[in-house]
Design a protein around this motif. Structure first.
Motif, PDB file in Angstrom:
ATOM      1  N   PRO A 326       0.834  -1.208   0.000  1.00 18.41           N
ATOM      2  CA  PRO A 326       0.000   0.000   0.000  1.00 18.41           C
ATOM      3  C   PRO A 326       0.865   1.253   0.000  1.00 18.41           C
ATOM      4  O   PRO A 326       1.805   1.363   0.800  1.00 18.41           O
ATOM      5  N   HIS A 327       0.573   2.163  -0.915  1.00 18.94           N
ATOM      6  CA  HIS A 327       1.327   3.414  -0.963  1.00 18.94           C
ATOM      7  C   HIS A 327       0.529   4.466  -1.726  1.00 18.94           C
ATOM      8  O   HIS A 327      -0.498   4.160  -2.337  1.00 18.94           O
ATOM      9  N   VAL A 328       1.025   5.710  -1.686  1.00 15.84           N
ATOM     10  CA  VAL A 328       0.357   6.846  -2.335  1.00 15.84           C
ATOM     11  C   VAL A 328       1.280   7.439  -3.387  1.00 15.84           C
ATOM     12  O   VAL A 328       2.484   7.611  -3.135  1.00 15.84           O
ATOM     13  N   ASP A 329       0.733   7.733  -4.564  1.00 12.86           N
ATOM     14  CA  ASP A 329       1.461   8.468  -5.601  1.00 12.86           C
ATOM     15  C   ASP A 329       0.936   9.901  -5.614  1.00 12.86           C
ATOM     16  O   ASP A 329      -0.285  10.116  -5.576  1.00 12.86           O
ATOM     17  N   TYR A 330       1.841  10.869  -5.699  1.00  7.66           N
ATOM     18  CA  TYR A 330       1.456  12.280  -5.668  1.00  7.66           C
ATOM     19  C   TYR A 330       1.679  12.919  -7.035  1.00  7.66           C
ATOM     20  O   TYR A 330       2.534  12.480  -7.819  1.00  7.66           O
ATOM     21  N   ASP A 331       0.907  13.985  -7.313  1.00  9.36           N
ATOM     22  CA  ASP A 331       1.094  14.717  -8.565  1.00  9.36           C
ATOM     23  C   ASP A 331       2.173  15.787  -8.383  1.00  9.36           C
ATOM     24  O   ASP A 331       2.804  15.878  -7.319  1.00  9.36           O
ATOM     25  N   GLU A 332       2.387  16.608  -9.427  1.00  8.37           N
ATOM     26  CA  GLU A 332       3.460  17.609  -9.375  1.00  8.37           C
ATOM     27  C   GLU A 332       3.211  18.696  -8.333  1.00  8.37           C
ATOM     28  O   GLU A 332       4.139  19.433  -7.964  1.00  8.37           O
ATOM     29  N   HIS A 333       1.950  18.808  -7.844  1.00  6.13           N
ATOM     30  CA  HIS A 333       1.621  19.822  -6.832  1.00  6.13           C
ATOM     31  C   HIS A 333       1.642  19.244  -5.425  1.00  6.13           C
ATOM     32  O   HIS A 333       1.272  19.927  -4.465  1.00  6.13           O
ATOM     33  N   GLY A 334       2.030  17.972  -5.309  1.00  8.17           N
ATOM     34  CA  GLY A 334       2.088  17.348  -3.995  1.00  8.17           C
ATOM     35  C   GLY A 334       0.750  16.832  -3.499  1.00  8.17           C
ATOM     36  O   GLY A 334       0.627  16.465  -2.325  1.00  8.17           O
ATOM     37  N   ARG A 335      -0.253  16.786  -4.369  1.00  6.13           N
ATOM     38  CA  ARG A 335      -1.572  16.284  -3.980  1.00  6.13           C
ATOM     39  C   ARG A 335      -1.683  14.796  -4.313  1.00  6.13           C
ATOM     40  O   ARG A 335      -1.045  14.306  -5.236  1.00  6.13           O
TER      41      ARG A 335
END
Length: 427
Positions: A326-335
């Motif tokens: 389980p993990h999170v991928d973020y966009d270029e804005h850190g969201r």
């Protein structure tokens, strides 16, 4: 005219590659048929540059289908394509067997799955609209005019009578759905007044939306490893720490070539998605065609005008993948852009909660508000919004209430900032 079979337990499936169009998934087609409670006994594939106007398939392929249907004793022949009324009628005459197209198949599954009053009405509406162009199929009596004493003369044909009755039924269902839609709108207005945001679960059918919904809310929505296990929308209130309550909505799953009449009939239900503040796009991470399925979901979202709502992708079923935690991928804005989890095991659910907290809690405050005795209406408004955590009685006879809510909403209710105290200074 042949006698139409009323069963349909054994099915012969037909799927063609038409020109440069992307071919359908044979496994999904078989799963769709099995979801309707039908046994698949034979599968025929082929290709054509363009559909035949009369039979959809060519004359030679139609003969192959007829011979195969006789040999395997098929009760019904199901096409993974949308057939015109004329094509469906001509095929039944040629094949001497009941023919169902993809639209009819999906409508049949929806009819079996609908449980709520609204869901049943919506499915019946879509079925009637589909049937209205196919009344003449297989019933020669519909071409005869009424006869007998008092009924001789031009009159109206049985076909015209049935079409008139069908149109009357469609009008009646539309009126009843309008009433249900008004009730839904009242519920949305109540949530809007209370500033309770809505999070809608969307995704391809059988991606695991209902399992995720049950895990997050503790609900017991029907969830099975089959297409369209959930049809009726379900809403539950979820408390997010430091972000307040949100309403989580579980909606019907989408699929390739979802019938337009079905999308139109379920538009009032899909308004839960249209009015949502955030979409959680649930994706089966283990499926080999997940990219295509993501595109299909986005196409339906665009059709219901919900494609401009912020979306977080939930890559579900990682328990079926190797070496994926389980993990999170973020966009270029850190969201948060996508979350990898398993709703079945519960691994990664905390990441969804944290993402919701981050999304809705940016302007969230927890404080005490000191009101004068004359501010009873303001106090009542806090209670109406359901944001009061606690209350104490100050010596001056006013009100001292502890609230947890969005900052801009607090400023709307209490324009005088001197009323707002820090929680630590309220003792």
């Amino acid at each position: 005219m042949f006698e139409r079979h009323q069963g349909g337990e054994n099915a012969l499936l037909v799927q063609l590659q038409i020109g440069a169009e992307e071919s359908g998934d044979p496994d999904e087609f078989k799963e769709l048929v099995e979801s309707a409670g039908v046994k698949v006994i034979e599968f025929i594939s082929g290709s054509r540059h363009r559909p035949d106007p009369k039979y959809f398939v060519g004359k030679g392929k139609a003969e192959e289908i007829r011979q195969t249907a006789i040999e395997c004793e098929a009760d019904v022949i199901i096409f993974d394509h949308a057939l015109s009324p004329a094509q469906e009628r001509n095929l039944e005459r040629e094949l001497k067997c009941k023919v169902v197209d993809r639209t009819g198949l999906i409508l049949d599954i929806f009819a079996q799955r609908a449980r709520s009053f609204e869901g049943k009405l919506q499915v019946e509406l879509a079925q009637l609209k589909h049937l209205s162009t196919r009344l003449i199929r297989g019933w020669t009596h519909l071409e005869r005019q009424k006869g007998g004493i008092g009924l001789r003369g031009p009159g109206e044909t049985q076909l015209e009578t049935d079409r008139r009755l069908l149109n009357n039924r469609i009008k009646n269902i539309n009126k009843r759905l309008e009433k249900v839609q008004k009730q839904r709108q009242q519920g949305r207005r109540s949530r809007k007044r209370a500033e309770t945001p809505t999070v809608s679960l969307v995704g391809y059918t059988n991606a695991g939306k209902s399992t995720l919904f049950n895990t997050m809310t503790g609900a017991s929505v029907y969830a099975e490893d089959q297409l369209f296990a959930t049809l009726d929308p379900t809403l539950r209130r979820v408390e997010i720490a430091d972000a307040g309550p949100v309403v989580l909505a579980d909606t019907v799953g989408f699929i390739r070539q979802l019938p337009h009449d079905l999308v139109a009939a379920f538009r009032s239900t899909l308004e839960e998605t249209q009015q949502a503040h955030l979409l959680l796009h649930v994706i089966d991470a283990s499926h080999p065609d997940r990219k295509d399925r993501i595109e299909q979901v986005n196409l339906v979202l665009a059709e219901i005008e919900a494609d401009d709502i912020h979306q977080i992708e939930i890559y579900n079923k990682i328990d079926l993948l190797d070496d994926v935690e389980p993990h999170v991928d973020y966009d270029e804005h850190g969201r948060t852009k996508r979350i990898w989890l398993s709703s079945k095991t519960g691994n990664g659910i905390d990441l969804v909660i944290e993402s919701l907290k981050e999304f809705f809690g940016q302007e969230f405050v927890h404080c005490w508000v000191k009101l004068k005795p004359s501010d009873a209406k303001m106090r009542a408004r806090f209670y109406d919004l359901g944001v009061v955590v606690g209350e104490s009685d100050p010596e001056d006879g006013g009100f001292l209430i502890e609230v947890s809510m969005q900052k801009h909403r607090l400023e709307e209710i209490v324009p005088n900032q001197s009323y707002i105290l820090d929680a630590s200074s309220a003792g």
